[in-house]
Design a protein around this motif. Structure first.
Motif, PDB file in Angstrom:
ATOM      1  N   ALA A 140       0.560  -1.341  -0.178  1.00 29.82           N
ATOM      2  CA  ALA A 140      -0.073  -0.403  -0.154  1.00 29.82           C
ATOM      3  C   ALA A 140       0.974   1.023   0.448  1.00 29.82           C
ATOM      4  N   GLN A 141       2.191   1.409   0.663  1.00 27.90           N
ATOM      5  CA  GLN A 141       3.031   2.612   0.948  1.00 27.90           C
ATOM      6  C   GLN A 141       3.309   2.106  -1.179  1.00 27.90           C
ATOM      7  N   TRP A 142       3.759   1.747  -1.112  1.00 25.77           N
ATOM      8  CA  TRP A 142       4.918   1.508  -2.685  1.00 25.77           C
ATOM      9  C   TRP A 142       3.413   2.140  -3.931  1.00 25.77           C
ATOM     10  N   LEU A 143       2.089   1.768  -3.485  1.00 28.09           N
ATOM     11  CA  LEU A 143       0.937   2.258  -4.440  1.00 28.09           C
ATOM     12  C   LEU A 143       0.930   3.634  -3.844  1.00 28.09           C
ATOM     13  N   PHE A 144       0.619   3.965  -2.948  1.00 23.52           N
ATOM     14  CA  PHE A 144       0.736   5.477  -2.358  1.00 23.52           C
ATOM     15  C   PHE A 144       1.724   6.298  -3.259  1.00 23.52           C
ATOM     16  N   GLN A 145       3.046   5.797  -2.820  1.00 22.48           N
ATOM     17  CA  GLN A 145       4.406   6.876  -3.573  1.00 22.48           C
ATOM     18  C   GLN A 145       4.026   6.677  -4.412  1.00 22.48           C
ATOM     19  N   TRP A 146       4.050   5.309  -5.539  1.00 25.38           N
ATOM     20  CA  TRP A 146       3.604   5.522  -6.963  1.00 25.38           C
ATOM     21  C   TRP A 146       2.981   6.440  -7.300  1.00 25.38           C
ATOM     22  N   ALA A 147       1.686   6.905  -6.537  1.00 26.10           N
ATOM     23  CA  ALA A 147       0.483   7.468  -7.077  1.00 26.10           C
ATOM     24  C   ALA A 147       1.303   9.053  -6.969  1.00 26.10           C
ATOM     25  N   PHE A 148       2.176   9.840  -5.987  1.00 27.36           N
ATOM     26  CA  PHE A 148       2.403  10.856  -5.802  1.00 27.36           C
ATOM     27  C   PHE A 148       4.032  10.890  -6.833  1.00 27.36           C
ATOM     28  N   ALA A 149       4.675  10.269  -6.643  1.00 26.97           N
ATOM     29  CA  ALA A 149       5.359   9.873  -8.839  1.00 26.97           C
ATOM     30  C   ALA A 149       5.159  10.530  -9.645  1.00 26.97           C
ATOM     31  N   GLY A 150       3.452  10.129  -9.743  1.00 27.62           N
ATOM     32  CA  GLY A 150       3.080  10.041 -11.358  1.00 27.62           C
ATOM     33  C   GLY A 150       2.404  11.723 -11.043  1.00 27.62           C
ATOM     34  N   ALA A 151       2.140  12.422  -9.954  1.00 33.30           N
ATOM     35  CA  ALA A 151       1.460  13.046  -9.988  1.00 33.30           C
ATOM     36  C   ALA A 151       2.884  14.514  -9.869  1.00 33.30           C
ATOM     37  N   ALA A 152       4.115  13.884  -9.557  1.00 30.08           N
ATOM     38  CA  ALA A 152       4.456  14.964  -9.672  1.00 30.08           C
ATOM     39  C   ALA A 152       4.791  15.447 -11.194  1.00 30.08           C
ATOM     40  N   ALA A 153       4.841  14.126 -11.632  1.00 34.12           N
ATOM     41  CA  ALA A 153       5.430  14.476 -13.250  1.00 34.12           C
ATOM     42  C   ALA A 153       4.714  15.162 -14.014  1.00 34.12           C
ATOM     43  N   THR A 154       2.849  14.800 -13.697  1.00 37.72           N
ATOM     44  CA  THR A 154       1.982  15.334 -14.360  1.00 37.72           C
ATOM     45  C   THR A 154       1.913  16.616 -13.946  1.00 37.72           C
ATOM     46  N   ILE A 155       2.328  16.898 -13.185  1.00 37.54           N
ATOM     47  CA  ILE A 155       2.396  19.116 -12.836  1.00 37.54           C
ATOM     48  C   ILE A 155       3.428  19.225 -13.764  1.00 37.54           C
ATOM     49  N   VAL A 156       4.289  18.533 -13.363  1.00 34.92           N
ATOM     50  CA  VAL A 156       5.188  19.537 -14.671  1.00 34.92           C
ATOM     51  C   VAL A 156       4.582  19.279 -16.593  1.00 34.92           C
ATOM     52  N   SER A 157       3.790  18.494 -16.628  1.00 33.79           N
ATOM     53  CA  SER A 157       3.073  17.944 -17.677  1.00 33.79           C
ATOM     54  C   SER A 157       2.464  19.605 -17.903  1.00 33.79           C
ATOM     55  N   GLY A 158       1.436  19.511 -16.859  1.00 32.35           N
ATOM     56  CA  GLY A 158       1.195  21.363 -17.543  1.00 32.35           C
ATOM     57  C   GLY A 158       2.083  22.571 -17.929  1.00 32.35           C
ATOM     58  N   ALA A 159       3.500  21.956 -17.029  1.00 31.01           N
ATOM     59  CA  ALA A 159       3.827  23.580 -17.129  1.00 31.01           C
ATOM     60  C   ALA A 159       5.283  23.225 -18.088  1.00 31.01           C
ATOM     61  N   VAL A 160       4.745  22.825 -18.686  1.00 33.20           N
ATOM     62  CA  VAL A 160       5.821  22.469 -20.192  1.00 33.20           C
ATOM     63  C   VAL A 160       4.779  22.361 -21.646  1.00 33.20           C
ATOM     64  N   ALA A 161       3.568  22.581 -20.761  1.00 33.41           N
ATOM     65  CA  ALA A 161       2.365  22.454 -22.156  1.00 33.41           C
ATOM     66  C   ALA A 161       2.587  22.804 -22.916  1.00 33.41           C
ATOM     67  N   GLU A 162       3.097  22.633 -24.720  1.00 27.71           N
ATOM     68  CA  GLU A 162       2.995  23.221 -25.565  1.00 27.71           C
ATOM     69  C   GLU A 162       4.590  23.724 -25.957  1.00 27.71           C
ATOM     70  N   ARG A 163       5.828  23.436 -24.775  1.00 28.93           N
ATOM     71  CA  ARG A 163       6.666  24.392 -24.847  1.00 28.93           C
ATOM     72  C   ARG A 163       7.604  22.973 -25.154  1.00 28.93           C
ATOM     73  N   CYS A 164       7.630  22.233 -25.357  1.00 34.48           N
ATOM     74  CA  CYS A 164       8.582  20.972 -25.305  1.00 34.48           C
ATOM     75  C   CYS A 164       8.599  20.296 -25.769  1.00 34.48           C
ATOM     76  N   ALA A 165       9.759  19.580 -26.501  1.00 32.69           N
ATOM     77  CA  ALA A 165       9.950  18.410 -27.382  1.00 32.69           C
ATOM     78  C   ALA A 165       8.870  17.264 -26.728  1.00 32.69           C
ATOM     79  N   MET A 166       8.251  16.973 -27.454  1.00 32.61           N
ATOM     80  CA  MET A 166       8.093  15.069 -27.309  1.00 32.61           C
ATOM     81  C   MET A 166       8.681  14.176 -26.333  1.00 32.61           C
ATOM     82  N   LEU A 167      10.513  14.220 -26.799  1.00 31.95           N
ATOM     83  CA  LEU A 167      11.230  13.109 -26.701  1.00 31.95           C
ATOM     84  C   LEU A 167      12.063  13.875 -25.162  1.00 31.95           C
TER      85      LEU A 167
END
Length: 178
Positions: A140-167
């Motif tokens: 359960a701890q692993w899953l909880f921390q995975w959700a936060f790791a994914g959310a952290a990456a997704t937050i940055v996705s919004g910050a670089v939307a249309e500003r960064c190459a996909m690769l």
């Protein structure tokens, strides 16, 4: 109230108290604290993972229509890659055991628990999950921390939307989640 109804109530109370005192509390029938903690970690994981859908909707609403597919693809990629890289390296670096207490070295990052191996057992166990209930709580701890790791990456996705190459974004997402 009449004396008869009071006497009747007192008799019922005494009968209930006798039933309660006759029953023995078996600890196996009671929810253990670590199981309760694991439940709330799973519940929190669902809520945090739901944040990714919210971030996706926020990002889609702030970009041009032609980039909607790319944004949604990045969000799905974040969740998938976060799971993979968190499993391979992230959890071990964050929660793996180290030799800091014994030697004073490597107090920054964990040196075990990569690929979720050794978690909760033996000398190489993570101090967070080294309990008799490590299987349930640790996962359960692993899953909880995975959700936060994914959310952290997704937050940055919004910050670089249309500003960064996909690769470039894919490489960054792999680094931040692992």
């Amino acid at each position: 109230m009449s004396d008869e109804s009071i006497a009747d109530l007192q008799a019922r109370i005494e009968a209930l108290e006798a039933i309660i005192s006759a029953q023995e509390l078996n600890t196996r029938d009671v929810l253990h604290t670590d199981d309760g903690n694991a439940f709330f970690l799973l519940f929190g994981s669902v809520l945090v993972f739901g944040m990714q859908a919210g971030f996706a909707m926020l990002e889609v609403g702030s970009v041009q229509i032609k980039n909607t597919g790319k944004i949604l693809m990045k969000n799905i990629f974040d969740a998938s890659v976060a799971g993979l890289f968190w499993w391979i390296t992230g959890y071990g670096l964050a929660f793996g055991s180290d030799a800091f207490i014994e030697t004073g070295k490597n107090g920054f990052a964990g040196g075990s628990g990569f690929l979720y191996a050794g978690i909760g057992s033996g000398d190489d166990a993570s101090p967070l999950t080294n309990t008799p209930f490590a299987k349930t709580y640790g996962q359960a701890q692993w899953l909880f921390q995975w959700a936060f790791a994914g959310a952290a990456a997704t937050i940055v996705s919004g910050a670089v939307a249309e500003r960064c190459a996909m690769l470039s974004y894919f490489i960054y997402s792999c680094c931040i989640t692992g």
